[in-house]
Design a protein around this motif. Structure first.
Motif, mmCIF file in Angstrom:
data_model
loop_
_atom_site.group_PDB
_atom_site.id
_atom_site.type_symbol
_atom_site.label_atom_id
_atom_site.label_comp_id
_atom_site.label_asym_id
_atom_site.label_seq_id
_atom_site.Cartn_x
_atom_site.Cartn_y
_atom_site.Cartn_z
ATOM 1 N N VAL A 125 -3.340 17.142 31.215
ATOM 2 C CA VAL A 125 -3.688 18.059 30.135
ATOM 3 C C VAL A 125 -5.002 18.774 30.453
ATOM 4 N N PHE A 126 -5.990 18.018 30.920
ATOM 5 C CA PHE A 126 -7.281 18.595 31.321
ATOM 6 C C PHE A 126 -7.080 19.646 32.411
ATOM 7 N N SER A 127 -6.234 19.327 33.405
ATOM 8 C CA SER A 127 -5.970 20.249 34.519
ATOM 9 C C SER A 127 -5.317 21.530 34.029
ATOM 10 N N ILE A 128 -4.392 21.396 33.090
ATOM 11 C CA ILE A 128 -3.696 22.560 32.532
ATOM 12 C C ILE A 128 -4.691 23.493 31.840
ATOM 13 N N ILE A 129 -5.587 22.915 31.065
ATOM 14 C CA ILE A 129 -6.529 23.718 30.283
ATOM 15 C C ILE A 129 -7.534 24.426 31.176
ATOM 16 N N ILE A 130 -8.118 23.694 32.140
ATOM 17 C CA ILE A 130 -9.162 24.333 32.956
ATOM 18 C C ILE A 130 -8.583 25.302 33.982
ATOM 19 N N SER A 131 -7.259 25.186 34.261
ATOM 20 C CA SER A 131 -6.628 26.129 35.193
ATOM 21 C C SER A 131 -6.289 27.451 34.513
ATOM 22 N N ILE A 132 -6.391 27.499 33.192
ATOM 23 C CA ILE A 132 -6.272 28.694 32.341
ATOM 24 C C ILE A 132 -4.854 29.271 32.305
ATOM 25 N N VAL A 133 -4.310 29.692 33.446
ATOM 26 C CA VAL A 133 -2.979 30.323 33.441
ATOM 27 C C VAL A 133 -1.912 29.391 32.858
ATOM 28 N N PRO A 134 -1.869 28.104 33.226
ATOM 29 C CA PRO A 134 -0.852 27.222 32.646
ATOM 30 C C PRO A 134 -0.936 27.113 31.127
ATOM 31 N N ILE A 135 -2.139 26.998 30.581
ATOM 32 C CA ILE A 135 -2.249 26.864 29.130
ATOM 33 C C ILE A 135 -1.857 28.163 28.435
ATOM 34 N N ILE A 136 -2.152 29.303 29.059
ATOM 35 C CA ILE A 136 -1.733 30.588 28.480
ATOM 36 C C ILE A 136 -0.205 30.665 28.430
ATOM 37 N N LYS A 137 0.438 30.255 29.529
ATOM 38 C CA LYS A 137 1.900 30.272 29.569
ATOM 39 C C LYS A 137 2.492 29.330 28.524
ATOM 40 N N LEU A 138 1.888 28.162 28.348
ATOM 41 C CA LEU A 138 2.384 27.207 27.363
ATOM 42 C C LEU A 138 2.179 27.716 25.936
ATOM 43 N N LEU A 139 1.081 28.405 25.700
ATOM 44 C CA LEU A 139 0.831 28.974 24.374
ATOM 45 C C LEU A 139 1.850 30.058 24.026
ATOM 46 N N LYS A 140 2.329 30.770 25.035
ATOM 47 C CA LYS A 140 3.306 31.837 24.816
ATOM 48 C C LYS A 140 4.745 31.323 24.775
ATOM 49 N N ALA A 141 4.975 30.133 25.308
ATOM 50 C CA ALA A 141 6.341 29.627 25.473
ATOM 51 C C ALA A 141 6.975 29.240 24.138
ATOM 52 N N LYS A 142 8.272 29.457 24.054
ATOM 53 C CA LYS A 142 9.042 29.000 22.895
ATOM 54 C C LYS A 142 9.845 27.749 23.227
ATOM 55 N N THR A 143 10.271 27.655 24.497
ATOM 56 C CA THR A 143 11.054 26.500 24.931
ATOM 57 C C THR A 143 10.509 25.986 26.253
ATOM 58 N N VAL A 144 10.135 24.719 26.274
ATOM 59 C CA VAL A 144 9.613 24.088 27.484
ATOM 60 C C VAL A 144 10.540 22.944 27.880
ATOM 61 N N LEU A 145 10.898 22.930 29.147
ATOM 62 C CA LEU A 145 11.683 21.833 29.713
ATOM 63 C C LEU A 145 10.795 21.122 30.726
ATOM 64 N N ALA A 146 10.449 19.873 30.446
ATOM 65 C CA ALA A 146 9.631 19.074 31.362
ATOM 66 C C ALA A 146 10.563 18.166 32.154
ATOM 67 N N SER A 147 10.644 18.420 33.444
ATOM 68 C CA SER A 147 11.574 17.658 34.282
ATOM 69 C C SER A 147 10.823 16.552 35.008
ATOM 70 N N TRP A 148 10.627 15.458 34.327
ATOM 71 C CA TRP A 148 9.968 14.215 34.776
ATOM 72 C C TRP A 148 9.184 13.715 33.571
ATOM 73 N N ALA A 149 9.451 12.489 33.168
ATOM 74 C CA ALA A 149 8.927 12.005 31.889
ATOM 75 C C ALA A 149 7.440 11.697 31.892
#
Length: 374
Positions: free
Chosen positions: A88-112
């Motif tokens: 989660v920390f990596s996603i936030i500080i990398s900026i682009v991933p958190i922006i994509k997640l904020l815009k996403a309507k459907t997320v599929l996480a492939s690995w639990a």
């Protein structure tokens, strides 16, 4: 299901890397089929040491608009239970991933774990619909740890749905979370690529395909090979894959003079997998735990019988018509299973037809119906 394409943000660490093009070959087939049906973007966390070492190759990636690689900052070898928080920390500080997640309507996480759990935490803020795809060891291994089992429960509780590759894995997820909305969707196989061979070698050829790790039963398989050599059996075992135990395996082969009977191929591309399977008489997979390995599907599509341990979802696919199930992964049972397999008269077409419904199109159709409620 209609032809309307939906948007999916697929979050997974199981994805080919520019310097590891053969990584996740099996999973990538599903991703390709999913991309044909929907608009799919990928978020791919990469261990930070590898990310910085290969940053030039990542920047030069031709598909950067749809595939976002980002560094996953964690402490190797320790605090494994906290990896989801590090992610989660990596996603936030990398900026682009958190922006994509904020815009996403459907997320599929492939690995639990940690992928699915990190997406579950962020779902609270980002408000997307989350589906977690469980593949086997991401549940079977981590659920044995009390702390990580609680974290898995949290992720399944927060998700909108959980997808498993076998009924056995679904049962395990439902034991962890009674709230989880779980559906089993079996993986597929490319029947156009994995076809019946024209002929086999006269020499008895066996093959193992998988990660060279202890839980794949590689040491028990090696001991079984030693027993067969000592008893005068004529055979050749091909081991395909890579992993932390590969150097130890090579050393054991050399020290026991098994080079005439065993070949370590390392990682090979998918076309080579087809060629090797078609030339072999049986696939041997003495794993401690599994979902439903794609390599079993691919072997059966080539008309090759399977010798595998009766674990996970393997008994849901392997039966008396297409292989031999062994109760234990010790060397004696492996030898008995191989001998039974080699003495059985198999019909290659019957073996192939035993999995004829397991296609990637069927997999993605079911996945789409589950996620988009059609």
């Amino acid at each position: 299901m209609n032809n309307h394409k939906n948007n999916i943000l697929l979050f997974t660490s199981i994805y080919p890397l520019p310097w590891q093009p053969n990584k996740a070959t099996f999973n990538f087939q599903q991703y390709q089929c999913l991309t044909d049906k929907h608009n799919v973007d990928f978020l791919v966390p990469v261990p930070w040491l590898a990310w910085f070492k290969n940053i030039g190759m990542l920047i030069g990636n031709h598909d950067y608009k749809h595939v976002c690689y980002f560094p996953f900052f964690y402490i190797p070898g320790v605090f494994r239970g906290l990896n989801s928080f590090f992610l989660v920390f990596s996603i936030i500080i990398s900026i682009v991933p958190i922006i994509k997640l904020l815009k996403a309507k459907t997320v599929l996480a492939s690995w639990a774990f940690p992928d699915g759990l990190a997406c579950a935490w962020l779902k609270i803020v980002c408000k997307y619909r989350l589906y977690i795809q469980c593949l086997g060891s991401d549940v079977n291994v981590h659920s044995k740890n009390v702390f990580r089992r609680k974290l898995l429960k949290k992720s399944f509780d927060l998700s909108d749905g959980v997808i498993t590759v076998s009924k056995a894995l679904q049962d395990e997820v439902e034991k962890i979370s009674i709230k989880a909305n779980v559906k089993t969707i079996y993986n597929g196989v490319n029947f156009n690529k994995f076809t019946l061979p024209d002929e086999k070698f006269n020499e008895t050829s066996l093959i193992f395909i998988g990660n060279i790790i202890k839980t794949k039963g590689v040491y028990e398989l090696l001991n079984a090979a030693k027993i067969m050599v000592k008893s005068g059996k004529e055979f050749h075992l091909h081991m395909v894959g890579n992993g932390p135990e590969i150097d130890n395996i090579k050393a054991i082969i050399t020290s026991n003079n098994l080079q005439q009977n065993l070949t370590i191929h390392g990682t090979v591309n998918h076309h080579q997998v087809v060629d090797l399977l078609q030339k072999c008489h049986a696939l041997i997979l003495p794993s401690y735990q599994e979902g439903v390995p794609n390599v079993i599907m691919e072997a059966l599509a080539c008309g090759v019988p399977v010798v595998a341990t009766k674990v996970g979802g393997i008994p849901e696919v392997v039966n008396d018509n297409n292989g031999v199930l062994i109760n234990h992964y010790n060397e004696a049972d492996i030898v008995k299973g191989i001998e039974k397999c080699l003495f059985t008269q198999w019909n290659a077409q019957t073996i192939r037809e035993s999995i004829k419904t397991y296609t990637w199109d069927a997999n993605v159709h079911q996945l789409s119906s589950f996620i988009f409620h059609r």
